[in-house]
Design a protein around this motif. Structure first.
Motif, mmCIF file in Angstrom:
data_model
loop_
_atom_site.group_PDB
_atom_site.id
_atom_site.type_symbol
_atom_site.label_atom_id
_atom_site.label_comp_id
_atom_site.label_asym_id
_atom_site.label_seq_id
_atom_site.Cartn_x
_atom_site.Cartn_y
_atom_site.Cartn_z
ATOM 1 N N GLY A 1 1.740 -7.930 -4.604
ATOM 2 C CA GLY A 1 2.742 -8.411 -3.665
ATOM 3 C C GLY A 1 3.951 -7.497 -3.588
ATOM 4 O O GLY A 1 4.431 -7.159 -2.494
ATOM 5 N N GLU A 2 4.473 -7.069 -4.736
ATOM 6 C CA GLU A 2 5.651 -6.209 -4.755
ATOM 7 C C GLU A 2 5.347 -4.831 -4.191
ATOM 8 O O GLU A 2 6.210 -4.192 -3.580
ATOM 9 C CB GLU A 2 6.204 -6.091 -6.175
ATOM 10 C CG GLU A 2 6.846 -7.363 -6.699
ATOM 11 C CD GLU A 2 7.956 -7.869 -5.792
ATOM 12 O OE1 GLU A 2 8.767 -7.043 -5.321
ATOM 13 O OE2 GLU A 2 8.014 -9.090 -5.544
ATOM 14 N N SER A 3 4.110 -4.337 -4.381
ATOM 15 C CA SER A 3 3.723 -3.049 -3.794
ATOM 16 C C SER A 3 3.739 -3.135 -2.266
ATOM 17 O O SER A 3 4.205 -2.219 -1.573
ATOM 18 C CB SER A 3 2.329 -2.641 -4.285
ATOM 19 O OG SER A 3 2.320 -2.417 -5.683
ATOM 20 N N VAL A 4 3.234 -4.246 -1.736
ATOM 21 C CA VAL A 4 3.237 -4.450 -0.287
ATOM 22 C C VAL A 4 4.669 -4.564 0.231
ATOM 23 O O VAL A 4 5.016 -3.983 1.265
ATOM 24 C CB VAL A 4 2.423 -5.705 0.084
ATOM 25 C CG1 VAL A 4 2.583 -6.041 1.569
ATOM 26 C CG2 VAL A 4 0.952 -5.504 -0.255
ATOM 27 N N VAL A 5 5.515 -5.287 -0.483
ATOM 28 C CA VAL A 5 6.914 -5.435 -0.073
ATOM 29 C C VAL A 5 7.606 -4.074 -0.056
ATOM 30 O O VAL A 5 8.339 -3.741 0.884
ATOM 31 C CB VAL A 5 7.654 -6.400 -1.029
ATOM 32 C CG1 VAL A 5 9.162 -6.345 -0.766
ATOM 33 C CG2 VAL A 5 7.161 -7.821 -0.848
ATOM 34 N N LYS A 6 7.359 -3.275 -1.094
ATOM 35 C CA LYS A 6 7.993 -1.955 -1.177
ATOM 36 C C LYS A 6 7.589 -1.081 -0.001
ATOM 37 O O LYS A 6 8.428 -0.429 0.638
ATOM 38 C CB LYS A 6 7.610 -1.312 -2.512
ATOM 39 C CG LYS A 6 8.416 -0.058 -2.865
ATOM 40 C CD LYS A 6 7.706 1.202 -2.437
ATOM 41 C CE LYS A 6 8.502 2.439 -2.827
ATOM 42 N NZ LYS A 6 7.961 3.676 -2.210
ATOM 43 N N THR A 7 6.288 -1.053 0.311
ATOM 44 C CA THR A 7 5.800 -0.234 1.413
ATOM 45 C C THR A 7 6.358 -0.713 2.756
ATOM 46 O O THR A 7 6.809 0.080 3.586
ATOM 47 C CB THR A 7 4.262 -0.266 1.458
ATOM 48 O OG1 THR A 7 3.748 0.194 0.207
ATOM 49 C CG2 THR A 7 3.727 0.617 2.570
ATOM 50 N N ALA A 8 6.327 -2.031 2.966
ATOM 51 C CA ALA A 8 6.849 -2.589 4.216
ATOM 52 C C ALA A 8 8.351 -2.360 4.328
ATOM 53 O O ALA A 8 8.868 -2.053 5.417
ATOM 54 C CB ALA A 8 6.536 -4.080 4.288
ATOM 55 N N ARG A 9 9.059 -2.477 3.219
ATOM 56 C CA ARG A 9 10.519 -2.297 3.240
ATOM 57 C C ARG A 9 10.881 -0.848 3.570
ATOM 58 O O ARG A 9 11.884 -0.594 4.260
ATOM 59 C CB ARG A 9 11.089 -2.727 1.887
ATOM 60 C CG ARG A 9 12.577 -2.961 1.880
ATOM 61 C CD ARG A 9 12.981 -3.714 0.620
ATOM 62 N NE ARG A 9 12.912 -5.158 0.796
ATOM 63 C CZ ARG A 9 12.736 -6.022 -0.206
ATOM 64 N NH1 ARG A 9 12.571 -5.597 -1.446
ATOM 65 N NH2 ARG A 9 12.703 -7.315 0.040
ATOM 66 N N ASP A 10 10.080 0.104 3.083
ATOM 67 C CA ASP A 10 10.303 1.506 3.455
ATOM 68 C C ASP A 10 10.243 1.685 4.963
ATOM 69 O O ASP A 10 11.087 2.355 5.569
ATOM 70 C CB ASP A 10 9.246 2.403 2.792
ATOM 71 C CG ASP A 10 9.476 2.576 1.293
ATOM 72 O OD1 ASP A 10 10.603 2.308 0.836
ATOM 73 O OD2 ASP A 10 8.528 2.966 0.591
ATOM 74 N N GLN A 11 9.230 1.077 5.571
ATOM 75 C CA GLN A 11 9.059 1.198 7.024
ATOM 76 C C GLN A 11 10.190 0.494 7.766
ATOM 77 O O GLN A 11 10.750 1.034 8.728
ATOM 78 C CB GLN A 11 7.718 0.607 7.452
ATOM 79 C CG GLN A 11 7.489 0.658 8.959
ATOM 80 C CD GLN A 11 6.254 -0.132 9.390
ATOM 81 O OE1 GLN A 11 5.573 -0.706 8.560
ATOM 82 N NE2 GLN A 11 5.984 -0.147 10.682
#
Length: 340
Positions: A106-116
């Protein structure tokens, strides 16, 4: 102890990011599958192990009553108790591993989405400063909620479905009549949750829109003019009222589900007790069925929570996609279309 956790956590890094976390016009189920990839398969395998380990104590309880206690066999009692303890520890260890894995996904997905999302916000900052408040909300709480769901979505569903299948199969094998009563007792919970979820979704969408609106007001005009300050205070009041309405509905639903669950346990006890009196089953079987019903009602409740969380995350994801696409729906209204 905290230093150990800090050291271990320091070795975790996000998995390789996908090219675009959020695609224009993408549907939420597609995002969940694409964002987490094969990790959902691995965590689901652990989830199945958790479900099977959770099932073991049910039959051990029956054996303790019908074999060890009925035969006054202390050695068998201690052996079964040792197996019960081992099953508890196994279940706890597997569940801990699953939760940590879910959190990492979940946190990996949040990090990637937050970068975008941060890149999109930077590109718009010069020409869209008036909406910087809602940008903070989107990059903060909204994507956290969506990403958190991605981490737990498929595996939570797998573990609860596996528990339900194993428990129901065992109950049908041991005593079909009580199994039927247990199944019928769970129906009101399912119908109530499905019936009330649309109202919860409406309140979630309204809450997201209001918080975004307040963010814009606070950043741009809260301290400037009295009329605008009054408008911001009206928005705060609306957020409060909407949240209270959400609490009434959400926890009212939970109260009704708890009552239905308690009545289900009572029905199992009454029917099981009647069958014991008629000599058609044993006390140990009734004890196992009461425990089994609780283990059946828990995953049922978890699946209903999964449905509620999925519905709410889908609403928030749709609104984030609209923001990425440059489409700004009415601040306090509801978007004209829904996501499948």
């Amino acid at each position: 102890m905290s230093r150990i956790f800090t050291t271990v956590a320091g070795h975790f890094t996000p998995f390789k990011p996908i090219a675009d976390a959020i695609l224009p016009g993408e549907k939420f189920p597609s995002f969940v599958r694409r964002a987490s990839g094969t990790h959902q398969v691995y965590v689901s395998v652990i989830a199945i192990s958790v479900a099977l380990a959770n099932f073991i104590p049910i039959d051990l309880q029956r054996r303790v009553v019908d074999v060890a206690i009925a035969d006054k066999d202390v050695r068998a009692l201690l052996t079964l108790a040792g197996l019960y303890l081992a099953a508890i520890l196994l279940h706890a260890g597997l569940k801990y591993a699953m939760i940590v894995y879910q959190g990492w996904v979940g946190e990996s997905v949040v990090k990637t989405a937050r970068d975008q999302l941060a890149l999109v916000a930077t590109q718009r900052s010069a020409r869209d400063h008036a909406r910087s408040g809602q940008t903070a909300s989107i990059i903060g709480n909204e994507i956290d909620y969506v990403g958190g769901f991605v981490g737990t979505s498929i595996s939570e569903c797998v573990v609860n479905v596996t528990i339900m299948i194993s428990v129901v199969s065992y109950m049908i094998y041991m005593q079909p009549v009580i199994a039927l009563v247990s199944g019928v007792s769970l129906l009101p919970q399912i119908l109530l949750a499905l019936y009330m979820q649309n109202d919860l979704n409406t309140l979630v969408e309204r809450q997201v829109a209001l918080v975004r609106k307040l963010g814009n007001q606070a950043v741009n005009s809260f301290a400037s003019h009295s009329p605008k300050r009054r408008a911001a205070f009206r928005t705060i009041r609306s957020i409060f009222s909407n949240r209270i309405e959400f609490y009434f509905l959400k926890f009212g639903l939970k109260t009704l589900l708890n009552i239905a669950n308690a009545l289900g346990s009572l029905m199992v006890l009454i029917v099981g007790g009647y069958l014991v009196i008629r000599g058609q089953t044993t006390i140990g079987t009734v004890v196992a069925f009461i425990s089994g019903f609780q283990r059946l009602s828990e995953p049922t409740g978890e699946l209903l929570d999964f449905y509620r969380t999925y519905s709410e995350a889908k609403v928030q994801f749709r609104m984030i996609v609209q923001w990425v696409d440059g489409d700004h729906p009415a601040q306090t209204g509801h978007s004209a279309h829904s996501q499948n």
